[in-house]
Design a protein around this motif. Structure first.
Motif, short mmCIF file in Angstrom:
data_model
loop_
_atom_site.label_atom_id
_atom_site.label_comp_id
_atom_site.label_asym_id
_atom_site.label_seq_id
_atom_site.Cartn_x
_atom_site.Cartn_y
_atom_site.Cartn_z
N THR A 1 0.85 -1.19 0.00
CA THR A 1 0.00 0.00 0.00
C THR A 1 0.88 1.24 0.00
O THR A 1 2.01 1.22 0.51
CB THR A 1 -0.92 0.03 1.23
OG1 THR A 1 -0.12 -0.01 2.43
CG2 THR A 1 -1.88 -1.17 1.23
N TYR A 2 0.37 2.33 -0.58
CA TYR A 2 1.12 3.58 -0.68
C TYR A 2 0.31 4.71 -0.07
O TYR A 2 -0.92 4.74 -0.16
CB TYR A 2 1.43 3.88 -2.15
CG TYR A 2 2.28 2.82 -2.82
CD1 TYR A 2 3.66 2.83 -2.72
CD2 TYR A 2 1.68 1.78 -3.54
CE1 TYR A 2 4.44 1.85 -3.32
CE2 TYR A 2 2.44 0.80 -4.15
CZ TYR A 2 3.82 0.83 -4.03
OH TYR A 2 4.59 -0.14 -4.63
N ASP B 1 20.26 1.75 4.28
CA ASP B 1 19.10 0.89 4.21
C ASP B 1 17.84 1.75 4.23
O ASP B 1 17.66 2.56 5.14
CB ASP B 1 19.10 -0.05 5.42
CG ASP B 1 18.04 -1.15 5.31
OD1 ASP B 1 16.94 -0.87 4.78
OD2 ASP B 1 18.31 -2.27 5.77
N PRO B 2 16.96 1.61 3.24
CA PRO B 2 15.75 2.44 3.19
C PRO B 2 14.90 2.35 4.45
O PRO B 2 14.22 3.32 4.81
CB PRO B 2 14.99 1.89 1.97
CG PRO B 2 16.04 1.29 1.11
CD PRO B 2 17.07 0.74 2.05
N ARG B 3 14.95 1.21 5.13
CA ARG B 3 14.15 1.05 6.36
C ARG B 3 14.58 2.01 7.45
O ARG B 3 13.79 2.35 8.34
CB ARG B 3 14.24 -0.40 6.86
CG ARG B 3 13.54 -1.40 6.00
CD ARG B 3 13.83 -2.83 6.43
NE ARG B 3 15.21 -3.21 6.17
CZ ARG B 3 15.69 -4.44 6.35
NH1 ARG B 3 14.89 -5.39 6.78
NH2 ARG B 3 16.95 -4.72 6.08
N LEU C 1 7.99 -1.74 2.84
CA LEU C 1 7.90 -2.74 1.78
C LEU C 1 8.02 -4.15 2.37
O LEU C 1 8.52 -4.31 3.50
CB LEU C 1 9.00 -2.51 0.75
CG LEU C 1 8.86 -1.30 -0.16
CD1 LEU C 1 10.18 -1.04 -0.89
CD2 LEU C 1 7.73 -1.50 -1.16
N PRO C 2 7.58 -5.18 1.67
CA PRO C 2 7.78 -6.55 2.15
C PRO C 2 9.24 -6.81 2.47
O PRO C 2 10.14 -6.30 1.77
CB PRO C 2 7.29 -7.41 0.98
CG PRO C 2 6.30 -6.54 0.27
CD PRO C 2 6.84 -5.14 0.39
N TYR D 1 14.01 -5.85 1.10
CA TYR D 1 15.19 -5.34 1.80
C TYR D 1 16.25 -6.42 2.04
O TYR D 1 17.43 -6.11 2.17
CB TYR D 1 14.79 -4.75 3.15
CG TYR D 1 13.72 -3.69 3.08
CD1 TYR D 1 13.97 -2.44 2.50
CD2 TYR D 1 12.44 -3.92 3.59
CE1 TYR D 1 12.98 -1.47 2.43
CE2 TYR D 1 11.45 -2.95 3.53
CZ TYR D 1 11.72 -1.74 2.95
OH TYR D 1 10.74 -0.77 2.88
N GLU D 2 15.82 -7.66 2.09
CA GLU D 2 16.74 -8.74 2.47
C GLU D 2 17.50 -9.31 1.28
O GLU D 2 18.31 -10.22 1.44
CB GLU D 2 15.96 -9.85 3.18
CG GLU D 2 15.41 -9.41 4.54
CD GLU D 2 14.53 -10.47 5.18
OE1 GLU D 2 14.27 -11.51 4.53
OE2 GLU D 2 14.10 -10.27 6.34
#
Length: 280
Positions: free
Chosen positions: A145-146, A171-173, A184-185, A189-190
């Motif tokens: 979702t955004y 890292d974007p997180r 994001l899921p 990121y992983e």
């Protein structure tokens, strides 16, 4: 007379769809044959002592892709010359990690081009995910979702260009930049992505999410990888948000090619610290 005209028009439309489907099928078959046998000859033919010969077969995923597109009148959203830009990179890098924002009729094609690699799709419409994955259960797709609207694009662009936190690579997180997608899921990121295709979320109306945050976050994912380069493709690059955000956050200096509505960037890793500026 009117009914005859309507019948003729419908028949003409069906013929056009059939011709388009046939053209795409032939194009797909050409690409698959080229990927598996560049000279269009059988390779790796070995003859044993019993004179038994074997040859490579088309991988099951590619065979399923051929069958799928040959038996439906659905064609990809992108044009052939646009698809070819990404395919040429995939031909060199696959099997690899391919991240695609957007799930559509071309999803099976992208997964097939990346045979033996990992292809992940991020889609905003859960109903659409259910529909496409029911037809092609092998696709790996996740819902997202955004919280943006396209009419916020100018404001978000100003924030991104002004805030120092948006020039910090990591890292974007953990990013403090308002443009970073932190939800994001976890699969996004992983993994380190060799190619990222941005063809979603929807952005053709001011009340729709737009691709502002996706474009910025793709740039962070590319810069934050351990080493090497990430090829990022932005579709609909003539539209305001796609054009401005890709030029400013994927950077004009990293543009490699632009064909029709597809813009191709190659972004290096920043982890070594040798690159100081966010854009070259």
């Amino acid at each position: 007379m009117k009914e005859n005209q309507m019948t003729s028009k419908n028949q003409h439309t069906m013929v056009n769809k059939l011709i388009l489907s046939c053209i795409f099928f032939i194009f797909l078959l050409y690409l698959i044959l080229r990927a598996n046998s560049p000279s269009f000859k059988l390779k790796n033919i070995s003859i044993s002592s019993s004179t038994h010969s074997t040859c490579n077969k088309i991988p099951p995923s590619l065979a399923k892709s051929l069958l799928h597109y040959a038996t439906t009148n659905r064609t990809p959203q992108q044009q052939m010359d646009e698809i070819s830009v990404t395919y040429r990179v995939l031909e060199k890098k696959s099997p690899c990690n391919l991240l695609v924002f957007g799930l559509g009729f071309d999803s099976l094609m992208w997964r097939s081009f990346n045979h033996n690699g990992r292809t992940v799709f991020i889609e905003e419409n859960q109903h659409w995910i259910d529909k496409i994955t029911k037809e092609v259960p092998s696709l790996e797709a996740y819902h997202q979702t955004y919280d943006t609207r396209l009419d916020q694009a100018s404001e978000l662009l100003s924030i991104g260009k002004r805030e120092d936190s948006c020039k910090f690579v990591g890292d974007p997180r953990n990013s403090k930049c308002p443009l970073a997608l932190t939800n994001l899921p976890k699969e996004v990121y992983e993994n380190e992505w060799d190619l990222i295709m941005i063809d979603a979320p929807t952005g053709a109306g001011y009340d729709l999410p737009g691709r502002m945050k996706v474009i910025y976050t793709a740039g962070l994912l590319a810069r934050n990888r351990e080493n090497g380069e990430t090829d990022v493709f932005v579709h609909d690059c003539k539209r305001y948000a796609e054009d401005k955000f890709s030029r400013n956050f994927l950077c004009e200096g990293y543009i490699r090619e632009e064909v029709r509505y597809l813009r191709h960037f190659t972004i290096p890793s920043y982890r070594s610290g040798s690159i100081k500026s966010f854009c070259p």
